[in-house]
Design a protein around this motif. Structure first.
Motif, short mmCIF file in Angstrom:
data_model
loop_
_atom_site.label_atom_id
_atom_site.label_comp_id
_atom_site.label_asym_id
_atom_site.label_seq_id
_atom_site.Cartn_x
_atom_site.Cartn_y
_atom_site.Cartn_z
N PRO A 166 -12.00 2.51 -8.89
CA PRO A 166 -12.65 2.62 -7.57
C PRO A 166 -12.90 4.09 -7.21
O PRO A 166 -12.02 4.93 -7.36
CB PRO A 166 -11.64 1.97 -6.63
N GLY A 167 -14.10 4.39 -6.78
CA GLY A 167 -14.44 5.75 -6.42
C GLY A 167 -15.14 6.52 -7.53
O GLY A 167 -15.62 7.64 -7.29
N TYR A 168 -15.18 5.96 -8.73
CA TYR A 168 -15.84 6.66 -9.84
C TYR A 168 -17.34 6.41 -9.79
O TYR A 168 -17.80 5.27 -9.64
CB TYR A 168 -15.29 6.18 -11.18
N LEU A 219 11.39 -3.81 -3.38
CA LEU A 219 9.97 -3.55 -3.20
C LEU A 219 9.76 -2.04 -3.07
O LEU A 219 10.56 -1.34 -2.43
CB LEU A 219 9.43 -4.24 -1.95
N ARG A 220 8.68 -1.56 -3.67
CA ARG A 220 8.29 -0.16 -3.55
C ARG A 220 6.84 -0.09 -3.11
O ARG A 220 6.00 -0.83 -3.61
CB ARG A 220 8.46 0.57 -4.88
N TYR A 221 6.58 0.81 -2.17
CA TYR A 221 5.21 1.02 -1.71
C TYR A 221 4.92 2.51 -1.72
O TYR A 221 5.74 3.32 -1.28
CB TYR A 221 5.00 0.47 -0.30
N SER A 222 3.75 2.87 -2.24
CA SER A 222 3.29 4.25 -2.17
C SER A 222 1.88 4.26 -1.62
O SER A 222 1.01 3.51 -2.10
CB SER A 222 3.32 4.91 -3.55
N GLY A 223 1.65 5.07 -0.63
CA GLY A 223 0.33 5.15 -0.02
C GLY A 223 -0.67 5.89 -0.89
O GLY A 223 -0.35 6.40 -1.97
N ALA A 252 -6.10 8.27 -5.52
CA ALA A 252 -5.50 7.11 -6.19
C ALA A 252 -5.06 6.15 -5.10
O ALA A 252 -4.42 6.55 -4.12
CB ALA A 252 -4.31 7.53 -7.05
N ASP A 253 -5.40 4.88 -5.25
CA ASP A 253 -5.19 3.91 -4.18
C ASP A 253 -3.70 3.59 -4.01
O ASP A 253 -2.87 3.84 -4.89
CB ASP A 253 -5.95 2.62 -4.48
N ASP A 280 2.78 -8.03 -12.03
CA ASP A 280 1.92 -7.44 -13.06
C ASP A 280 0.77 -6.66 -12.42
O ASP A 280 -0.39 -6.76 -12.82
CB ASP A 280 1.37 -8.53 -13.98
N LYS A 281 1.13 -5.85 -11.42
CA LYS A 281 0.15 -5.08 -10.65
C LYS A 281 -0.36 -3.89 -11.47
O LYS A 281 0.41 -3.18 -12.11
CB LYS A 281 0.80 -4.56 -9.36
N ARG A 282 -1.68 -3.67 -11.46
CA ARG A 282 -2.26 -2.47 -12.05
C ARG A 282 -2.35 -1.40 -10.97
O ARG A 282 -2.91 -1.64 -9.89
CB ARG A 282 -3.65 -2.75 -12.61
N TYR A 283 -1.80 -0.23 -11.25
CA TYR A 283 -1.80 0.82 -10.24
C TYR A 283 -1.75 2.19 -10.92
O TYR A 283 -1.48 2.31 -12.12
CB TYR A 283 -0.64 0.66 -9.27
N VAL A 284 -2.01 3.22 -10.14
CA VAL A 284 -2.03 4.60 -10.61
C VAL A 284 -0.80 5.31 -10.07
O VAL A 284 -0.57 5.35 -8.86
CB VAL A 284 -3.31 5.32 -10.13
N THR A 285 0.01 5.87 -10.97
CA THR A 285 1.20 6.60 -10.52
C THR A 285 0.92 8.08 -10.32
O THR A 285 1.57 8.74 -9.52
CB THR A 285 2.34 6.44 -11.53
N ALA A 286 -0.04 8.64 -11.07
CA ALA A 286 -0.35 10.07 -10.95
C ALA A 286 -1.81 10.28 -11.35
O ALA A 286 -2.34 9.55 -12.19
CB ALA A 286 0.57 10.91 -11.83
#
Length: 766
Positions: free
Chosen positions: A291-293, A687-691, A707-708, A736-742
């Motif tokens: 997203p955003g690319y 549970l962990r949440y990062s904005g 990064a979302d 099985d969430k796809r996410y960006v850590t960095a």
């Protein structure tokens, strides 16, 4: 409320523990914090009886005869913090080994997930990738503010926690506590030490991505009468990465220690740590399709709708490597002169060597090759960034801390005075002959593709920074009457830095020598009120200073942020907070409102490309936490933070132009809870949440500006088979969430979060 007995406050910590001591809803968050600030006042009457009972033991680690909480600590590890955590007027989160062992955490980065808003959010820039513990905290890079048993630990490596008892995370600048440092805090790792009891624990872990890890923790008493004990911690690990094909993590370590006089007034500890790592590093994944690319080239509009790559793809080479060797020797002398005076002297020599080669990439318009136009089958990615690092760090340090209690004019003082001496060196050698790697297919890269011309040779270019520091400080806690504590601290750091570099010009070597000598003065003031013996409300002001170049890397160029002509960066924080211990000290509630301002930031002007000291940044927000036991069988650790960041003066630094700090989630949440059934089964999860993470800007076109945000759920189940064996199952990322850590500064590359994976652990106790 009965006055505290001053003679108890130092001596009561002597045998306290194995480590020698005992975003999305800002208005709601602020309301919760304000409520927390007044809760202790409301509980005054209910706690009167407890106040009388507990006043005699102001620094106890746990109530006599009761099991200490698995998650909640009573004290920080450093002798600079004389009060219990409930009476420490600053946000200080302690992560105990019982918590991160339940989670199956093995590295410092994984353990730090237990405090919200702290993590490795920044991947790197210019094709380079950060290695090791590149930690951001409250808006700023805190990688240079890592400590082991109170002494700075330098080197960009990943730290394993197999030999760690607890991790103390201090949030907010604290120059009086640690000297130069990050604007928003420091992290101290407290190592395991010998005890006067015999035990032997071993663990074997197997899991996804060929995960295999073994640890051992052995302690024996050599001479009980003389208080001599020996402890050995060992580690062997060889595993892949569940998020990434080809990435490997292989390391082994040994940490023997011996203690003398454990049952006497004079105790001596001698520790040694040896670590070797042989890893295959990770350069990240292209952000194409995220997203955003959008297409970086108007002539190739089809890139805007390109599909994302498989996050498990590996774009490096099998010839890449990351080899680390670390050795550390520490001696600690702890002497109790009497009930009102105690001395600790710590000496250390440490050396860390890292030799590293990474095939990275920049997914710019020039490097993203599309020979077949809109047909993605032939798209290729040029891997032109061959990053080679050969770095050696050494430190020689000695710290003396004297804690004393005395009374003057009706006031009771607990004074910590100290002298810190250190010499730090960092040497980097430049290499040539990194070879040439063929472009990779964007969607099906081949890490075994030929690497031609690889012949690693030092070019003769190098640089070496050396800093010698002498620091003296006074940290005074003044007890005024029965309920008030006034804190006043001051520290002076005098440092001498020399920087030598050798550049290659044709066939000649051109040396450069730069020196910087300066003194840094920092202070801290706090006022704390105790409505009851088990609660406090406080106000804090503190500052810290950071010289240019982080004291180890200087530059004689006017076009550099590391030029010694610049003044030190100055950070100031104010904090209002409340802390409350419930359930007979088993559950701790904490709330804080904080504001940190950083000035004298050195910034590059986008027009003339020169550097000016005009930057001023601000981060403010709320932090809430609950750590401990709800019942004897139900434990919890949870934290939430909301941060509002802005650029007060200077240029905006985010890719999207937002007036915010980069790599800082506005909201973050972390939790972990477990329940133990009477028949030996323990279940838990978190549970962990990062904005959203806003990245930096370097003129990249078409790449995501952020990064979302994401949520991740983890779970565990453990069963005690018998007194010698228990087994533990951990499952991570249940959804099985796809996410960006960095994400890196240009937005070309990112580090994907791990998909669903699991591990099974067998713990043996003898």
């Amino acid at each position: 409320m009965k006055p505290s007995k001053p003679s108890k406050s130092i001596i009561s910590r002597k045998h306290s523990s194995p480590s020698r001591h005992a975003g999305a809803f800002p208005s709601a968050a602020a309301g919760a914090a304000i409520a927390m600030l007044v809760l202790p006042l409301a509980g005054h009457a209910a706690d009167d009886a407890a106040a009388t009972r507990d006043a005699d033991y102001p620094h106890k680690v746990h109530i006599k005869g009761e099991k200490e909480s698995d998650f909640k600590a009573e004290h920080a590890g450093s002798p600079k913090y004389t009060e219990a955590l409930v009476d420490t007027p600053q946000t200080l989160i302690v992560i105990k080994k019982e918590l991160f062992e339940q989670q199956g955490a093995t590295t410092l980065t994984e353990a730090l997930r237990n405090t919200p808003g702290v993590g490795t959010f920044f991947l790197g820039e210019n094709g380079n990738t950060n290695t090791g513990d590149a930690i951001y905290m409250r808006g700023f890079d805190s990688s240079g503010s890592l400590f082991v048993d109170g002494i700075r630990d330098i080197g960009s490596i990943s730290r394993d926690i197999f030999n760690i008892e607890q991790i103390d995370v201090l949030k907010g600048p604290a120059g009086t506590d640690t000297g130069r440092g990050a604007p928003t805090g420091s992290i101290n790792l407290n190592t395991k030490q010998p005890l006067l009891k015999r035990f032997a624990n071993a663990s074997v872990v197997g899991g996804s991505a060929d995960r295999l890890r073994g640890t051992a923790d052995l302690n024996t008493v050599v001479d009980r009468r003389r208080g001599i004990a020996v402890r050995l911690n060992a580690l062997d690990q060889d595993n892949g990465n569940p998020a990434r094909d080809e990435v490997k993590e292989k390391r082994w370590a040994v940490a023997p220690s011996i203690a003398f006089g454990l049952n006497s007034a004079t105790q001596f500890y001698l520790d040694y740590l040896h670590v070797k790592q042989d890893n295959l590093p990770d350069g990240g994944v292209p952000t194409v399709g995220l997203p955003g690319y959008t297409s970086p080239d108007a002539k190739r509009p089809f890139l805007t709708t390109a599909a994302p790559v498989d996050p498990k793809n590996f774009y490096g080479s099998l010839a890449d490597f990351d080899r680390v060797k670390a050795d550390m020797v520490t001696g600690i002398l702890d002497h109790e002169f009497g009930p009102r005076m105690r001395l600790r002297n710590t000496s250390r020599y440490g050396k860390t060597k890292q030799f590293y080669m990474l095939s990275a990439f920049m997914g710019s318009s020039a490097n993203l090759i599309t020979p077949n136009g809109a047909d993605p089958a032939g798209w290729q990615l040029a891997r032109t960034n061959r990053t080679i690092k050969d770095q050696e760090n050494t430190i020689l340090a000695n710290q003396t801390v004297l804690t004393s209690e005395f009374d003057t004019a009706g006031l009771h003082h607990i004074l910590v005075s100290g002298l810190d001496l250190s010499n730090e060196k960092q040497t980097n050698w430049t290499y040539g002959g990194g070879g040439t790697l063929q472009p990779a297919n964007l969607y099906h890269p081949d890490p075994s593709s030929p690497l031609s011309g690889l012949r690693l040779v030092r070019t003769g270019a190098r640089n070496q920074g050396e800093t010698s520091t002498a620091a003296g400080y006074l940290l005074d806690t003044i007890k005024i009457g029965e309920r008030w504590l006034l804190g006043a601290s001051a520290r002076v750091d005098h440092f001498d830095t020399s920087f030598d570099s050798v550049a290659v010009s044709g066939t000649a070597l051109v040396p450069t020598h730069i020196e910087l000598t300066d003194s840094l003065v920092s202070g801290k003031l706090s006022l704390l009120y105790k409505p009851t013996a088990n609660s406090s409300v406080y106000a804090l002001w503190a500052n810290s200073r950071q010289p240019p170049g982080s004291n180890l890397v200087l530059s004689g160029s006017a076009n550099s942020a590391s030029n010694p002509i610049f003044d030190p960066q100055v950070s100031t924080t104010t904090e209002l907070g409340a802390k409350w211990d419930l359930m007979q000290h088993k559950l701790g509630l904490n709330a804080a409102l904080f504001r940190t301002v950083v000035k004298n930031e050195v910034e590059q002007d986008p027009v003339d490309l020169l550097y000016y000291q005009t930057g001023r940044k601000r981060v403010q927000g709320v932090e809430l936490s609950a750590i401990g036991e709800l019942t004897r069988d139900w434990s919890i650790s949870a934290g939430y933070t909301w941060m509002d960041t802005s650029i007060e003066s200077g240029k905006l630094i985010t890719a999207g132009g937002a007036n915010s700090l980069t790599y800082t989630p506005k909201s973050a949440f972390s939790s972990w809870t477990t329940y133990t059934f009477p028949f030996g089964l323990k279940v838990g999860g978190g549970l962990r949440y990062s904005g959203r993470l806003l990245r930096g800007t370097d003129g990249a076109v078409g790449t995501p500006a952020f990064a979302d945000d994401y949520w991740v759920a983890d779970a565990m189940a453990a069963y005690k088979v018998n007194r010698w064996l228990d087994v533990q199952l951990n499952v991570y990322n249940l959804g099985d969430k796809r996410y960006v850590t960095a994400i890196n500064k240009s937005g070309y590359r990112y580090t994907p979060g791990a998909p669903r994976w699991g591990s099974l652990t067998a713990n043996f106790h003898f």
